[in-house]
Design a protein around this motif. Structure first.
Motif, PDB file in Angstrom:
ATOM      1  N   HIS A 164       0.841  -1.187   0.000  1.00  0.00           N
ATOM      2  CA  HIS A 164       0.000   0.000   0.000  1.00  0.00           C
ATOM      3  C   HIS A 164       0.879   1.241   0.000  1.00  0.00           C
ATOM      4  O   HIS A 164       2.081   1.196   0.301  1.00  0.00           O
ATOM      5  CB  HIS A 164      -0.978   0.009   1.175  1.00  0.00           C
ATOM      6  CG  HIS A 164      -0.327   0.104   2.530  1.00  0.00           C
ATOM      7  ND1 HIS A 164       0.138  -0.997   3.216  1.00  0.00           N
ATOM      8  CD2 HIS A 164      -0.069   1.172   3.320  1.00  0.00           C
ATOM      9  CE1 HIS A 164       0.648  -0.616   4.379  1.00  0.00           C
ATOM     10  NE2 HIS A 164       0.537   0.700   4.468  1.00  0.00           N
ATOM     11  N   VAL A 165       0.259   2.355  -0.390  1.00  0.00           N
ATOM     12  CA  VAL A 165       0.980   3.615  -0.536  1.00  0.00           C
ATOM     13  C   VAL A 165       1.094   4.307   0.813  1.00  0.00           C
ATOM     14  O   VAL A 165       0.115   4.435   1.548  1.00  0.00           O
ATOM     15  CB  VAL A 165       0.249   4.532  -1.544  1.00  0.00           C
ATOM     16  CG1 VAL A 165       0.881   5.924  -1.563  1.00  0.00           C
ATOM     17  CG2 VAL A 165       0.268   3.903  -2.933  1.00  0.00           C
ATOM     18  N   SER A 166       2.301   4.739   1.125  1.00  0.00           N
ATOM     19  CA  SER A 166       2.549   5.576   2.294  1.00  0.00           C
ATOM     20  C   SER A 166       3.431   6.734   1.854  1.00  0.00           C
ATOM     21  O   SER A 166       4.615   6.539   1.541  1.00  0.00           O
ATOM     22  CB  SER A 166       3.239   4.766   3.400  1.00  0.00           C
ATOM     23  OG  SER A 166       3.528   5.575   4.523  1.00  0.00           O
TER      24      SER A 166
ATOM     25  N   LEU B 288       6.020   2.596  -1.500  1.00  0.00           N
ATOM     26  CA  LEU B 288       5.228   1.397  -1.323  1.00  0.00           C
ATOM     27  C   LEU B 288       5.731   0.688  -0.077  1.00  0.00           C
ATOM     28  O   LEU B 288       6.937   0.497   0.091  1.00  0.00           O
ATOM     29  CB  LEU B 288       5.363   0.468  -2.531  1.00  0.00           C
ATOM     30  CG  LEU B 288       4.805   0.988  -3.856  1.00  0.00           C
ATOM     31  CD1 LEU B 288       5.121   0.004  -4.980  1.00  0.00           C
ATOM     32  CD2 LEU B 288       3.314   1.238  -3.766  1.00  0.00           C
TER      33      LEU B 288
ATOM     34  N   ARG C  65      -9.468  -3.258  -1.691  1.00  0.00           N
ATOM     35  CA  ARG C  65      -8.527  -2.265  -1.178  1.00  0.00           C
ATOM     36  C   ARG C  65      -7.131  -2.446  -1.773  1.00  0.00           C
ATOM     37  O   ARG C  65      -6.158  -1.874  -1.295  1.00  0.00           O
ATOM     38  CB  ARG C  65      -8.470  -2.344   0.354  1.00  0.00           C
ATOM     39  CG  ARG C  65      -9.814  -2.102   1.029  1.00  0.00           C
ATOM     40  CD  ARG C  65      -9.722  -2.176   2.539  1.00  0.00           C
ATOM     41  NE  ARG C  65      -8.882  -1.125   3.093  1.00  0.00           N
ATOM     42  CZ  ARG C  65      -9.290   0.127   3.332  1.00  0.00           C
ATOM     43  NH1 ARG C  65     -10.539   0.483   3.048  1.00  0.00           N
ATOM     44  NH2 ARG C  65      -8.469   1.016   3.841  1.00  0.00           N
TER      45      ARG C  65
ATOM     46  N   LEU D  34      -3.751  -2.289  -4.070  1.00  0.00           N
ATOM     47  CA  LEU D  34      -2.999  -1.213  -4.699  1.00  0.00           C
ATOM     48  C   LEU D  34      -3.422  -1.078  -6.157  1.00  0.00           C
ATOM     49  O   LEU D  34      -3.536  -2.076  -6.872  1.00  0.00           O
ATOM     50  CB  LEU D  34      -1.501  -1.507  -4.619  1.00  0.00           C
ATOM     51  CG  LEU D  34      -0.568  -0.582  -5.403  1.00  0.00           C
ATOM     52  CD1 LEU D  34      -0.598   0.836  -4.837  1.00  0.00           C
ATOM     53  CD2 LEU D  34       0.862  -1.130  -5.392  1.00  0.00           C
TER      54      LEU D  34
ATOM     55  N   ASN E  81      -4.807   4.503  -2.039  1.00  0.00           N
ATOM     56  CA  ASN E  81      -3.859   3.433  -2.385  1.00  0.00           C
ATOM     57  C   ASN E  81      -3.657   3.404  -3.901  1.00  0.00           C
ATOM     58  O   ASN E  81      -3.919   2.406  -4.574  1.00  0.00           O
ATOM     59  CB  ASN E  81      -4.369   2.086  -1.885  1.00  0.00           C
ATOM     60  CG  ASN E  81      -3.258   1.068  -1.712  1.00  0.00           C
ATOM     61  OD1 ASN E  81      -2.077   1.425  -1.670  1.00  0.00           O
ATOM     62  ND2 ASN E  81      -3.619  -0.194  -1.601  1.00  0.00           N
TER      63      ASN E  81
END
Length: 496
Positions: free
Chosen positions: A158-160, A164, A360, A362, A388
């Motif tokens: 997931h994107v932060s 990734l 949910r 990516l 995401n």
């Protein structure tokens, strides 16, 4: 060693004379050596279907052509295969050599694979014949695949911020290959995949220290529209893709499923074909089928957060006569777009279709100009309610943005805001000097890249990483293979 009991020499001599005078009984006939040996295995199963592997070894005289036959004892029916021309009549399956593997010397082997449907049990064939001569079979349970080597499950990415990360928050990136075939084989009536995708074939990919495999798909084949041959469409196509995704994950790699070819007639500038069907790359996905495709795909994989969803291969609304502002508006919002004769589904429409299922996973969204232009991606970024979403980018040596100056000025600022994934990198030189520069730039910034493509094509007609499905690299593929193998384990394929 046991010795015979001692006898006096005279008695022994008399006995020998008597024996020599008696008629000898006929010797038993020697058992004929088998003409061939076959190893059969079921490498993957799913509801109402399975994948099989056959290793054929010639024990007789060298062959310039061969035909292998065997009978299924149950309801099994071959739907497609590779490394041979497969047919089935009643219970009898027949595999005839391809033009390139007809020569089979004494002691040489050929590895074949196939997909088949079934109902109920899946008993293994017991009798195989090579050119009409019965083969021996390898001892053991032929319906059980070999015990796999333990691997770490692929992460749920997931994107932060601009990275990734996995569930623990550790930074990850995707490095690997594309596995082309699922986008074109079915609509051309040849099968589902181009070449083998069995467990062994996927293990060979993993051996390059690959941690991600991108799978191009065909919209009409997945949805099972009536212009596709039934054996390659709908549930059979979806089952085959799902099985491939599972095998990729079984080897610790991240699968990326991607809409490559889609419906909609386009005959304008840079048209790949005049066909209304999903027979080539179109400038944008269509509103008629693409949202339904992504609803179905998202429902198939929403329970598996390790699967990445790549919305559309290479958008090019800019080639259809749009101004840059119109092209980017078309890209995001869809609708009626200049020069495109069908209603377009924008990236926002596709994201909405995915998220409406509860998925949910990516999501990747490629820019315009065949995914090579990300100049206004951030300004026109679609809304993802769970955040995401990452940008996808493609680069070849013949693209406009194909040097470090462009990468510094366009990719660098965007990569400071969110993850950038080079879903395709390649060159048409049959060498790797250009992708070496791309990988060096991306490695220096911790970004992701995937080589095009893990197929045994002539690299002069397009970038092909391998010359055989045993992983022999082309001159182009050597660059990617050596780069991936030089990466630390946590950046390539994780090990237990």
């Amino acid at each position: 060693m046991r010795h015979p009991p001692h006898m006096p020499a005279l008695l022994v001599g008399a006995a020998l004379a008597l024996v020599s005078a008696l008629p000898l009984p006929p010797l038993p006939a020697a058992a004929a050596a088998p003409a061939c040996v076959v190893e059969y295995a079921v490498t993957h199963t799913w509801d109402q279907g399975f994948q099989g592997a056959v290793t054929l070894t010639n024990k007789g005289a060298p062959l310039s052509g061969w035909t292998l036959t065997f009978d299924f004892p149950g309801t099994q029916k071959v739907s497609q295969g590779w490394n041979a021309q497969w047919t089935q009549s009643s219970h009898t399956a027949t595999a005839v050599n391809e033009t390139w593997n007809g020569g089979l010397g004494t002691g040489s082997s050929a590895t074949l694979g196939f997909l088949a449907s079934r109902s109920g049990g899946n008993p293994a064939p017991t009798t195989f014949a090579l050119n009409g001569n019965t083969c021996a079979t390898v001892a053991g349970d032929p319906t059980q695949p070999p015990t796999p080597t333990p691997v770490v499950d692929p992460p749920a990415l997931h994107v932060s911020d601009n990275k990734l990360v996995d569930a623990s928050g550790a930074t990850r990136r995707m490095v690997g290959v594309n596995r082309s075939g699922g986008e074109f084989m079915c609509i051309q009536g040849h099968g589902i995949f181009d070449g083998p995708v069995d467990d062994h074939a996927i293990a060979v990919i993993a051996d390059w220290n690959v941690n991600t495999v991108r799978i191009p798909l065909n919209e009409e084949c997945w949805l099972g529209l009536d212009n596709i041959r039934p054996e390659y469409a709908g549930a059979r196509y979806r089952d085959a893709v799902t099985a491939l995704v599972r095998r990729i994950e079984d080897h610790g790699m991240t699968p990326v499923v991607e809409l490559h070819w889609s419906w909609g007639q386009y005959t304008g500038n840079s048209a790949g074909c005049a066909d209304i069907h999903a027979a080539c790359q179109k400038p944008m996905p269509d509103a008629r089928h693409a949202p339904a495709f992504w609803t179905s795909v998202a429902n198939a994989f929403k329970g598996d957060p390790a699967v990445v969803l790549d919305l559309f291969n290479e958008p090019y609304p800019d080639r259809a006569g749009s101004t840059p502002a119109q092209a980017w508006s078309c890209w995001r919002d869809g609708g009626t777009c200049p020069g495109i004769g069908y209603e377009v589904a924008g990236m926002q429409d596709l994201i909405d279709a995915v998220r409406a299922t509860g998925a949910r996973n990516l999501i990747l969204a490629a820019g315009i100009a065949y995914a090579n232009d990300l100049g206004q991606w951030w300004a026109h970024r679609p809304h993802d309610p769970i955040g995401n979403l990452a940008a996808a980018w493609h680069v070849y040596n013949f693209n406009a943005c194909a040097d470090e100056a462009c990468w510094d000025s366009v990719l660098g600022p965007l990569a400071a805001e969110l993850p950038v994934v080079a879903g395709e990198i390649g060159e048409n030189t049959c060498s790797h000097a250009f992708i070496d520069r791309v990988m060096r730039w991306f490695d220096g910034r911790g970004l992701s890249y995937l080589g095009w493509t893990w197929n045994t094509w002539d690299c002069s007609s397009g970038p092909a990483l391998i010359s055989s499905y045993e992983g022999a690299p082309t001159a182009f593929g050597i660059g990617l293979r050596d780069r991936l193998r030089a990466l630390p384990a946590h950046e390539g394929k994780d090990t237990p």
